[in-house]
Motif scaffolding. Sequence first.
Motif, PDB file in Angstrom:
ATOM      1  N   ALA A   1      57.552  15.428  -3.948  1.00  0.00           N
ATOM      2  CA  ALA A   1      58.187  15.018  -4.624  1.00  0.00           C
ATOM      3  C   ALA A   1      58.189  13.191  -4.398  1.00  0.00           C
ATOM      4  CB  ALA A   1      59.705  15.092  -4.645  1.00  0.00           C
ATOM      5  N   GLY A   2      57.992  12.310  -5.342  1.00  0.00           N
ATOM      6  CA  GLY A   2      57.916  11.111  -5.288  1.00  0.00           C
ATOM      7  C   GLY A   2      56.591  10.503  -4.478  1.00  0.00           C
ATOM      8  N   SER A   3      56.625   9.471  -3.849  1.00  0.00           N
ATOM      9  CA  SER A   3      55.492   9.108  -2.923  1.00  0.00           C
ATOM     10  C   SER A   3      56.000   8.516  -1.821  1.00  0.00           C
ATOM     11  CB  SER A   3      54.716   8.098  -3.744  1.00  0.00           C
ATOM     12  OG  SER A   3      55.616   6.627  -3.893  1.00  0.00           O
TER      13      SER A   3
ATOM     14  N   ALA B   1      60.065   6.174  -4.050  1.00  0.00           N
ATOM     15  CA  ALA B   1      61.010   6.574  -5.040  1.00  0.00           C
ATOM     16  C   ALA B   1      61.960   7.222  -4.507  1.00  0.00           C
ATOM     17  CB  ALA B   1      60.115   7.441  -6.223  1.00  0.00           C
ATOM     18  N   VAL B   2      63.342   7.347  -5.597  1.00  0.00           N
ATOM     19  CA  VAL B   2      64.561   8.029  -5.128  1.00  0.00           C
ATOM     20  C   VAL B   2      64.170   9.566  -4.936  1.00  0.00           C
ATOM     21  CG1 VAL B   2      66.710   8.514  -5.948  1.00  0.00           C
ATOM     22  CG2 VAL B   2      65.901   6.124  -6.040  1.00  0.00           C
ATOM     23  N   ASN B   3      64.764  10.254  -4.036  1.00  0.00           N
ATOM     24  CA  ASN B   3      64.762  11.505  -3.912  1.00  0.00           C
ATOM     25  C   ASN B   3      63.264  12.077  -3.466  1.00  0.00           C
ATOM     26  OD1 ASN B   3      67.464  11.855  -4.241  1.00  0.00           O
ATOM     27  ND2 ASN B   3      67.274  12.199  -6.360  1.00  0.00           N
TER      28      ASN B   3
ATOM     29  N   SER C   1      64.479  11.808   1.251  1.00  0.00           N
ATOM     30  CA  SER C   1      65.021  10.302   1.022  1.00  0.00           C
ATOM     31  C   SER C   1      65.635  10.202  -0.251  1.00  0.00           C
ATOM     32  CB  SER C   1      64.146   9.219   1.492  1.00  0.00           C
ATOM     33  OG  SER C   1      64.759   8.103   1.526  1.00  0.00           O
ATOM     34  N   ALA C   2      67.170  10.002  -0.247  1.00  0.00           N
ATOM     35  CA  ALA C   2      67.624   9.883  -1.395  1.00  0.00           C
ATOM     36  C   ALA C   2      67.559   8.313  -2.181  1.00  0.00           C
ATOM     37  CB  ALA C   2      69.425   9.856  -1.236  1.00  0.00           C
ATOM     38  N   THR C   3      66.997   7.272  -1.281  1.00  0.00           N
ATOM     39  CA  THR C   3      66.676   6.039  -1.913  1.00  0.00           C
ATOM     40  C   THR C   3      65.172   5.616  -1.403  1.00  0.00           C
ATOM     41  OG1 THR C   3      67.265   5.244   0.445  1.00  0.00           O
ATOM     42  CG2 THR C   3      69.162   5.127  -1.327  1.00  0.00           C
ATOM     43  N   ALA C   4      64.593   4.676  -2.270  1.00  0.00           N
ATOM     44  CA  ALA C   4      63.372   4.201  -1.806  1.00  0.00           C
ATOM     45  C   ALA C   4      63.239   3.265  -0.644  1.00  0.00           C
ATOM     46  CB  ALA C   4      62.656   3.607  -3.022  1.00  0.00           C
TER      47      ALA C   4
END
Length: 748
Positions: free
Chosen positions: A400-402, A460-462, A366-369
């Motif tokens: 990556a991210g959450s 989070a982003v990405n 996902s490029a956006t949150a």
Amino acid sequence: MAIPGNFLSAVTESVDPNTSGWTPLLNCTLSKGTGGRNGDGVLAVKSVASGEMRARTVSSYPVTPGTVYRVFADASGATVPERIGIRWLTAANVEVSVTWSLTTAAASASWHRIGVAGPAPVGAVRAQVVVSSSPVAGAVISYFENVYLGLPIRSTGNLLPFGTESFEIDTSGWMVETNCALTRTAPAVAWAVDNYLAGGAVLAVTASANGNMAARTVDRPVVTPGVEYVAYCYLSPPTSGSSAWIELRFYDAANTQIAAKRSPLAAPGTGYYRQRASAFAPAGAVTCGVAVGVDTATAAQVLRVETVVVGVAARTLAGSVIPFADASFEADVAGWTRPSGVAVLTRSTPWGAYATNGSYALTVTSATATASTIQSAKFALPAGVDGTSFRLQYSEQVTAGSWTVSRGVRWYDAANTDLGITGSSAAAAPTPGWWNLSRDHAVPAGATQAAVELTLTAGAVNSVIRLDAVALWQALPLTTVVAQEESASVTLTLRELPVDQLIRVYRVTPDGTRTLVRGPAGVYDGTGTIASDLLVVEDYEAPLTVPVYYVVETTDPVTLSRTIRSSDTVTIPHDDVNEVWLKDPGNPQRNTKAVVQSGGAPNWSRPIEQGVHRVAGRRNAVVLSGVRGGLEGDLKIWTRSDEERAALHWLLDSGNTLLWQAVPGMGVSDLYVTVGAITEGRIGGPATEVWRDWTLPLTEADMPVTTGVNGSAGRTWQDILSEFDTWQEVLETYATWEDLFLDRRIGG
């Protein structure tokens, strides 16, 4: 662990604890080395002078002309490459010929496989294993271990014949399709010590010119429309950037290709990577085939291929309604879509980086949150499941991210009407590493289809999350037991077992006694691994009319953590106290009942070896005794028909240890026995009288713990069709239908 089906003894196979199974044949001396994987011992073959050196097995083993046999070993030698052969002998031990493997392409100090297969030639009645290398000086050592001689070891369920699956014989099972040449080569590949399917030779597909190249199987096994099949093999690409692939193809009755599914390899290097392609056989499909190739190859580039299999696809978990392609993501993202949100769905890359089932996983980025909903295709449900519970399970890993995840199943009726979703509230995706998540969902009335639906919210982003091993199945009890009165056995069904863990199964009687239960490889004693999440155990040695239950222990071989489950209590009924069961633990198809004659139960004796020494001047003798033996006595029974008489002969013919079972209260416990010279007599009356009077001399024996329950073990008629061209060949290979069923060959 001994190689299944090996003609060689364990000492000869593993070179432990000594080299007694081997002898020099040419220009060498032998000693025991260390550092092996099948036990520590290895065969060290040292050259006496320059030139070829050979060592062979001391023993030779019976073979049948025309039957294909296979040998392999693991070899190591930094100085000189090796080869292995089958040395065919006459009854007088005169050499007929030697079937040699290819010589390894280059010397390698790492353990690597050497192997060859071929039919026994006319005149050959016995065979030996020969290992060879050709040093240019004396005192050069080649090492060998993990040696096998026997019938070809096949991939279970493979619809292709051995010569197409493996390249130990030749390349005749394959043909050029586009811009290539086919040969065999023997690279020094470090296969796992227990990967008995891999050989020493591989198929080399060499590009003739720049451009696409492809090769395909000659054989086209029969398929059934609507059934899901999977094809897989090991591919070694020319470079990590090569566009190598495997393709599963379907053909109609006119041999016209009507469908295909290609699975591209995302290679991380130039090693050997198992690549899979799966698809449902379409309407009109009659046969299938496998193709491999490289797109935009450069002239002289080589694609190497090993262990090619096509068969019915297995589901991630037994009973899952989700097909292999949609559960494992081995070729692409299959039927998964993103109904809402910005998330992007792709297959993970490269091969092996992210997976719990197969070699790839579904990657969600996902490029956006924000939240995105992803959904599988719709899958048909079994009939009559309204109101039951289905379990959704999958593996996930946040890389990556959450993420927070809401898990659900959306239901549909036969007209594709949306019946709504059953799901869970959103929860944080656990980290780090892979996690198995599951939840039960009630099936609404009228539902005939289901789709997995996940709402994934990136924190989070990405952010990136991986999903794999998706399964949806009816949530049945983990353990069930059913008594089978007609066969005097218990069927124990175990579901959702942890694959690759060790398993131990006990039968427990009311007095607390625990007895290990028998499986295909012997008793389930905690040394065998679990191959499938579903295991059906047929216990033919449970006592009659006695309540028993089962305890199952599974052990993680790495952490040694244990899980224990127990079954309900079950009792095998037995109405006629005058009838007894005589059972062959390894061949339950031979088990039979008989009627004990009045007064026909044995009068037992227990022999003992004793030495009596009478000393002059002493009243009492000096007696030296051994251990008193087990029970011995004659069992007198009747058979009441020609069918019972034939069944008893069939049971006794093998000479195996038997289990004698009577109902409790008859003065005898269940007893393992060997049967001596039998007497079958008539009871008088006319010649047409079918009753017979039998005397069976019994000697008590120990329970055979290494004897496995013989059965098909996945053997089907397709195996016969793949291996034999005519029924005459089948008749010449097997003496009886039972031998055909168990693959016991004449002279094998």
